[in-house]
Design a protein around this motif. Sequence first.
Motif, PDB file in Angstrom:
ATOM      1  N   ILE A  71       0.863  -1.175   0.000  1.00 20.09           N
ATOM      2  CA  ILE A  71       0.000   0.000   0.000  1.00 20.09           C
ATOM      3  C   ILE A  71       0.902   1.228   0.000  1.00 20.09           C
ATOM      4  O   ILE A  71       1.789   1.351   0.846  1.00 20.09           O
ATOM      5  CB  ILE A  71      -0.915   0.029   1.238  1.00 20.09           C
ATOM      6  N   ILE A  72       0.688   2.116  -0.961  1.00 27.59           N
ATOM      7  CA  ILE A  72       1.452   3.366  -1.033  1.00 27.59           C
ATOM      8  C   ILE A  72       0.502   4.541  -0.841  1.00 27.59           C
ATOM      9  O   ILE A  72      -0.516   4.651  -1.533  1.00 27.59           O
ATOM     10  CB  ILE A  72       2.186   3.513  -2.380  1.00 27.59           C
ATOM     11  N   TYR A  73       0.848   5.405   0.112  1.00 25.15           N
ATOM     12  CA  TYR A  73       0.123   6.665   0.248  1.00 25.15           C
ATOM     13  C   TYR A  73       0.916   7.739  -0.477  1.00 25.15           C
ATOM     14  O   TYR A  73       2.088   7.981  -0.161  1.00 25.15           O
ATOM     15  CB  TYR A  73      -0.075   7.046   1.717  1.00 25.15           C
ATOM     16  N   HIS A  74       0.279   8.376  -1.453  1.00 28.44           N
ATOM     17  CA  HIS A  74       0.899   9.447  -2.233  1.00 28.44           C
ATOM     18  C   HIS A  74       0.785  10.741  -1.427  1.00 28.44           C
ATOM     19  O   HIS A  74      -0.242  11.417  -1.447  1.00 28.44           O
ATOM     20  CB  HIS A  74       0.212   9.588  -3.589  1.00 28.44           C
ATOM     21  N   PHE A  75       1.838  11.061  -0.696  1.00 29.64           N
ATOM     22  CA  PHE A  75       1.874  12.179   0.256  1.00 29.64           C
ATOM     23  C   PHE A  75       2.259  13.455  -0.479  1.00 29.64           C
ATOM     24  O   PHE A  75       3.282  13.519  -1.145  1.00 29.64           O
ATOM     25  CB  PHE A  75       2.891  11.849   1.353  1.00 29.64           C
ATOM     26  N   MET A  76       1.469  14.502  -0.314  1.00 27.54           N
ATOM     27  CA  MET A  76       1.731  15.783  -0.977  1.00 27.54           C
ATOM     28  C   MET A  76       2.851  16.536  -0.263  1.00 27.54           C
ATOM     29  O   MET A  76       2.642  17.155   0.783  1.00 27.54           O
ATOM     30  CB  MET A  76       0.462  16.635  -0.999  1.00 27.54           C
ATOM     31  N   PHE A  77       4.037  16.429  -0.799  1.00 27.02           N
ATOM     32  CA  PHE A  77       5.203  17.180  -0.301  1.00 27.02           C
ATOM     33  C   PHE A  77       5.980  17.564  -1.549  1.00 27.02           C
ATOM     34  O   PHE A  77       6.800  16.802  -2.057  1.00 27.02           O
ATOM     35  CB  PHE A  77       6.019  16.295   0.642  1.00 27.02           C
ATOM     36  N   ALA A  78       5.686  18.761  -2.047  1.00 30.36           N
ATOM     37  CA  ALA A  78       6.218  19.194  -3.343  1.00 30.36           C
ATOM     38  C   ALA A  78       6.042  20.702  -3.462  1.00 30.36           C
ATOM     39  O   ALA A  78       5.320  21.313  -2.663  1.00 30.36           O
ATOM     40  CB  ALA A  78       5.475  18.480  -4.479  1.00 30.36           C
ATOM     41  N   PRO A  79       6.698  21.330  -4.437  1.00 22.90           N
ATOM     42  CA  PRO A  79       6.506  22.764  -4.650  1.00 22.90           C
ATOM     43  C   PRO A  79       5.028  23.106  -4.813  1.00 22.90           C
ATOM     44  O   PRO A  79       4.243  22.316  -5.355  1.00 22.90           O
ATOM     45  CB  PRO A  79       7.287  23.029  -5.938  1.00 22.90           C
ATOM     46  N   ASP A  80       4.632  24.280  -4.302  1.00 21.98           N
ATOM     47  CA  ASP A  80       3.262  24.798  -4.371  1.00 21.98           C
ATOM     48  C   ASP A  80       2.305  24.101  -3.409  1.00 21.98           C
ATOM     49  O   ASP A  80       1.105  24.393  -3.414  1.00 21.98           O
ATOM     50  CB  ASP A  80       2.698  24.725  -5.802  1.00 21.98           C
ATOM     51  N   VAL A  81       2.797  23.159  -2.580  1.00 22.68           N
ATOM     52  CA  VAL A  81       1.969  22.546  -1.540  1.00 22.68           C
ATOM     53  C   VAL A  81       2.218  23.285  -0.232  1.00 22.68           C
ATOM     54  O   VAL A  81       3.357  23.643   0.075  1.00 22.68           O
ATOM     55  CB  VAL A  81       2.294  21.043  -1.390  1.00 22.68           C
ATOM     56  N   HIS A  82       1.185  23.521   0.547  1.00 18.69           N
ATOM     57  CA  HIS A  82       1.302  24.263   1.804  1.00 18.69           C
ATOM     58  C   HIS A  82       2.384  23.650   2.691  1.00 18.69           C
ATOM     59  O   HIS A  82       2.374  22.457   2.961  1.00 18.69           O
ATOM     60  CB  HIS A  82      -0.040  24.236   2.547  1.00 18.69           C
ATOM     61  N   GLY A  83       3.303  24.475   3.134  1.00 22.33           N
ATOM     62  CA  GLY A  83       4.388  24.033   3.993  1.00 22.33           C
ATOM     63  C   GLY A  83       5.726  23.907   3.294  1.00 22.33           C
ATOM     64  O   GLY A  83       6.763  23.847   3.960  1.00 22.33           O
ATOM     65  N   TRP A  84       5.707  23.824   1.956  1.00 21.37           N
ATOM     66  CA  TRP A  84       6.955  23.690   1.196  1.00 21.37           C
ATOM     67  C   TRP A  84       7.860  24.885   1.481  1.00 21.37           C
ATOM     68  O   TRP A  84       7.374  25.996   1.591  1.00 21.37           O
ATOM     69  CB  TRP A  84       6.615  23.619  -0.302  1.00 21.37           C
ATOM     70  N   PRO A  85       9.161  24.672   1.657  1.00 22.37           N
ATOM     71  CA  PRO A  85       9.907  23.424   1.413  1.00 22.37           C
ATOM     72  C   PRO A  85      10.226  22.615   2.673  1.00 22.37           C
ATOM     73  O   PRO A  85      10.859  21.579   2.584  1.00 22.37           O
ATOM     74  CB  PRO A  85      11.213  23.944   0.801  1.00 22.37           C
ATOM     75  N   SER A  86       9.753  23.074   3.841  1.00 20.15           N
ATOM     76  CA  SER A  86      10.180  22.412   5.077  1.00 20.15           C
ATOM     77  C   SER A  86       9.154  21.439   5.638  1.00 20.15           C
ATOM     78  O   SER A  86       9.485  20.646   6.526  1.00 20.15           O
ATOM     79  CB  SER A  86      10.503  23.468   6.147  1.00 20.15           C
ATOM     80  N   ALA A  87       7.910  21.491   5.149  1.00 25.29           N
ATOM     81  CA  ALA A  87       6.863  20.644   5.722  1.00 25.29           C
ATOM     82  C   ALA A  87       5.935  20.128   4.638  1.00 25.29           C
ATOM     83  O   ALA A  87       5.710  20.797   3.622  1.00 25.29           O
ATOM     84  CB  ALA A  87       6.070  21.409   6.769  1.00 25.29           C
ATOM     85  N   GLY A  88       5.368  18.942   4.885  1.00 25.02           N
ATOM     86  CA  GLY A  88       4.412  18.353   3.959  1.00 25.02           C
ATOM     87  C   GLY A  88       3.001  18.841   4.232  1.00 25.02           C
ATOM     88  O   GLY A  88       2.728  19.546   5.216  1.00 25.02           O
ATOM     89  N   CYS A  89       2.094  18.461   3.371  1.00 23.63           N
ATOM     90  CA  CYS A  89       0.691  18.854   3.424  1.00 23.63           C
ATOM     91  C   CYS A  89       0.071  18.571   4.804  1.00 23.63           C
ATOM     92  O   CYS A  89       0.246  17.477   5.350  1.00 23.63           O
ATOM     93  CB  CYS A  89      -0.066  18.091   2.346  1.00 23.63           C
ATOM     94  N   PRO A  90      -0.680  19.527   5.390  1.00 24.02           N
ATOM     95  CA  PRO A  90      -1.312  19.292   6.690  1.00 24.02           C
ATOM     96  C   PRO A  90      -2.295  18.127   6.673  1.00 24.02           C
ATOM     97  O   PRO A  90      -2.340  17.327   7.611  1.00 24.02           O
ATOM     98  CB  PRO A  90      -2.027  20.613   6.993  1.00 24.02           C
ATOM     99  N   GLY A  91      -3.123  18.028   5.610  1.00 20.64           N
ATOM    100  CA  GLY A  91      -4.096  16.936   5.526  1.00 20.64           C
ATOM    101  C   GLY A  91      -3.418  15.584   5.410  1.00 20.64           C
ATOM    102  O   GLY A  91      -3.837  14.610   6.049  1.00 20.64           O
ATOM    103  N   CYS A  92      -2.378  15.503   4.580  1.00 20.07           N
ATOM    104  CA  CYS A  92      -1.631  14.250   4.471  1.00 20.07           C
ATOM    105  C   CYS A  92      -0.978  13.906   5.798  1.00 20.07           C
ATOM    106  O   CYS A  92      -0.902  12.728   6.186  1.00 20.07           O
ATOM    107  CB  CYS A  92      -0.559  14.368   3.383  1.00 20.07           C
TER     108      CYS A  92
END
Length: 229
Positions: A71-92
Amino acid sequence: MQLPPVVSPAEWKVARENLLAKEKEAARARDALAAERRRLPMVPIDRDYSFEGPDGRASLLDLFSQRRQLIIYHFMFAPDVHGWPSAGCPGCSMFVDNVGHLAHLDARDTSFALVSRAPLAQIEPFKKRMGWAVPWYSSAGSEFNADFGVTTDEGETFGLSVFLRDGDSVFRTYFTSARGVEALGSIWTFLDLTPLGRQEAWEDSPDGWPQTPPYEWWRRHDEYEAMSQ
């Protein structure tokens, strides 16, 4: 705010039993969906993908850790995502907080991993900050996210993919996103059991009950206290 009606224990028991009948019906419907899901056709994965993990380069087959399912969870941690570049998506981040001890999945021949476009050098400090032990791999430089529909021209999104391994052959068997992912998280499920619910504007709740726009209250778990100050 108008509270629910106050009744006697006997009246509550009758109301609860009426709801229980509907809950059992919904549970049988979920079982039937799961049975249909197990019979979905598969898609072969013919492309060689390369990921970077804490132990170096890894293939999609390596992510199985010699187990049969992945099982792979596609976690939003990329440019233009909230928190970039030091943090991943809050919902994820909320979703991963809901992931239990992986030994229980391991016991059923199933591995679980996160995959993000962020380089490993950004993933590792954020993972440490969150206190997570879930395996997390970077797909930076590969077409993995785009091929699996979570990096698009409209931007980054999230989702969960399921794979089956037959020897060295890998197949994708399932994918879900949006509310399908929410249904897998205990935080949302627990809130759905409470009188106030998730307290989001889309819910069917009595007039005057607390509600805010969806998603806006979501935070990384170490940010709630800072937001209340």
